[in-house]
Design an enzyme around this catalytic site. Structure first.
Site: not given
Length: 350
Positions: A53, A238, A240
């Site tokens: 990330y 995830s 959403l």
């Protein structure tokens, strides 16, 4: 805030896990500071990151999120014991990470040291394998023509897993990590790690984080049932569907600064006509019960039997506040029935 056991680790984690993958690209250090402090103040004691990330993953963004968390920790050292910190080692395929090589025991040892340096901490509570060395049915590879399991050498992969476990044990004995988990893996992967750890007296897998949402439920019931009976924490990522379930991408919309406005993550294989139809139907259900679409999706995920802690990420404090409120919302039987009506019509929309 409610707290639950993280597998057999003896750790108790909040039902909400703070995701961080946008910190460093979409979010600044100041944004991250604000989110961390709000989450901690409201009972969240679980934070998840990864060496690869921020996203979209690039050589320039690699390690930025861990560095941001480390910056915050350097200014708040007394807060380190207030939360469970999880990070991940990247798997094969990123040429700028260990030349794109697979996860090995030695790679684990080296990656742990690098993450500790970026995070500015002495230990990692939960160290996870971001994706397995073999191809698994994740990242939209969940249809039969995407993988040939008969081409997979189970013995070779089992030997690789044993080597990885031995590297993890080195780090645990050194006090650098406390527990280890999986990500984007399968029921066979979980059980093979369990078998190897028992046979060789090596660290036991504590958790697995996989994609799981109203648009992507392939882990229910088989993998989740396995997690429940083996005391392996199930951590949805995830929930959403990369923001799709908020409705903000309906009709091809791409709000400025949103995840789908970044070319490398454009749609993330979730931009389909069926997704639009499913999301529109879920929006109607949310309005019926005076919830935002995000809150409906998150409350549903939280109430799925077998879910331990749901990983949520936000690019603004307002989004984080909205999302966290969902975990105080109890869906009625009628609301759950209405959700299932939509789900049965669009069970696999991407």
């Amino acid at each position: 805030m409610k707290y639950v056991p993280l597998g057999r680790t003896g750790l108790e984690v909040s039902r909400v896990c703070l995701g961080t993958m946008t910190w460093g690209t979409q979010n600044t250090q100041a944004d991250a500071d604000e989110q961390i402090e709000y989450a901690l103040d409201n009972g969240v004691n679980f934070m998840d990151t990864a060496e690869m990330y921020s996203v979209p993953p690039t050589p320039e963004s690699y390690g930025k999120t861990e560095t941001i968390i480390g910056d915050w920790l350097s200014r708040h050292p007394s807060k380190r014991e207030d939360f469970v910190l999880a990070t991940k080692i990247a798997g094969a395929g990123l040429k700028y990470v260990r030349d794109g090589g697979p996860i090995t025991g030695q790679a684990v040892i080296e990656a742990v040291d690098a993450s500790l340096k970026r995070l500015q901490t002495d230990y990692i509570d939960l160290y996870q394998l971001h994706w397995p060395n073999r191809t698994s049915p994740h990242f939209a590879k969940h249809f039969p023509n995407h993988i040939r399991f008969t081409d997979v050498d189970g013995v070779e992969h089992s030997n690789q897993m044993l080597d990885i476990l031995q590297g993890i044990e080195v780090c645990i004995k050194a006090g650098k990590i406390r527990h280890f988990g999986l990500s984007d893996d399968t029921t066979w992967g979980i059980n093979e790690y369990l078998r190897l750890s028992e046979k060789h007296n090596l660290p036991r897998v504590a958790s697995i984080q996989n994609e799981f949402s109203l648009l992507h439920t392939k882990d229910w019931p088989y993998l989740i049932e396995n997690c429940v009976h083996e005391d392996v924490a199930y951590l949805p990522w995830s929930p959403l569907a990369a923001g799709a379930l908020t409705g903000k991408y309906l009709g091809g919309a791409r709000p400025e600064g949103s995840r789908w406005s970044y070319a490398q993550r454009n749609g993330i294989f979730r931009d389909t006509p069926l997704v639009d139809k499913a999301v529109s139907a879920y929006l109607d259900v949310a309005h019926t019960y005076n919830m935002t679409p995000a809150q409906l999706a998150l409350a549903w995920c939280d109430q799925v039997d077998g879910v331990t802690s749901t990983i949520i990420g936000a690019t603004s404090l307002d989004q984080l506040q909205e999302d966290m409120a969902a975990f105080d919302m109890m869906l009625s039987d009628q609301a759950l029935n209405d959700i299932m009506t939509v789900f049965k019509e669009y069970p696999v929309p991407f």
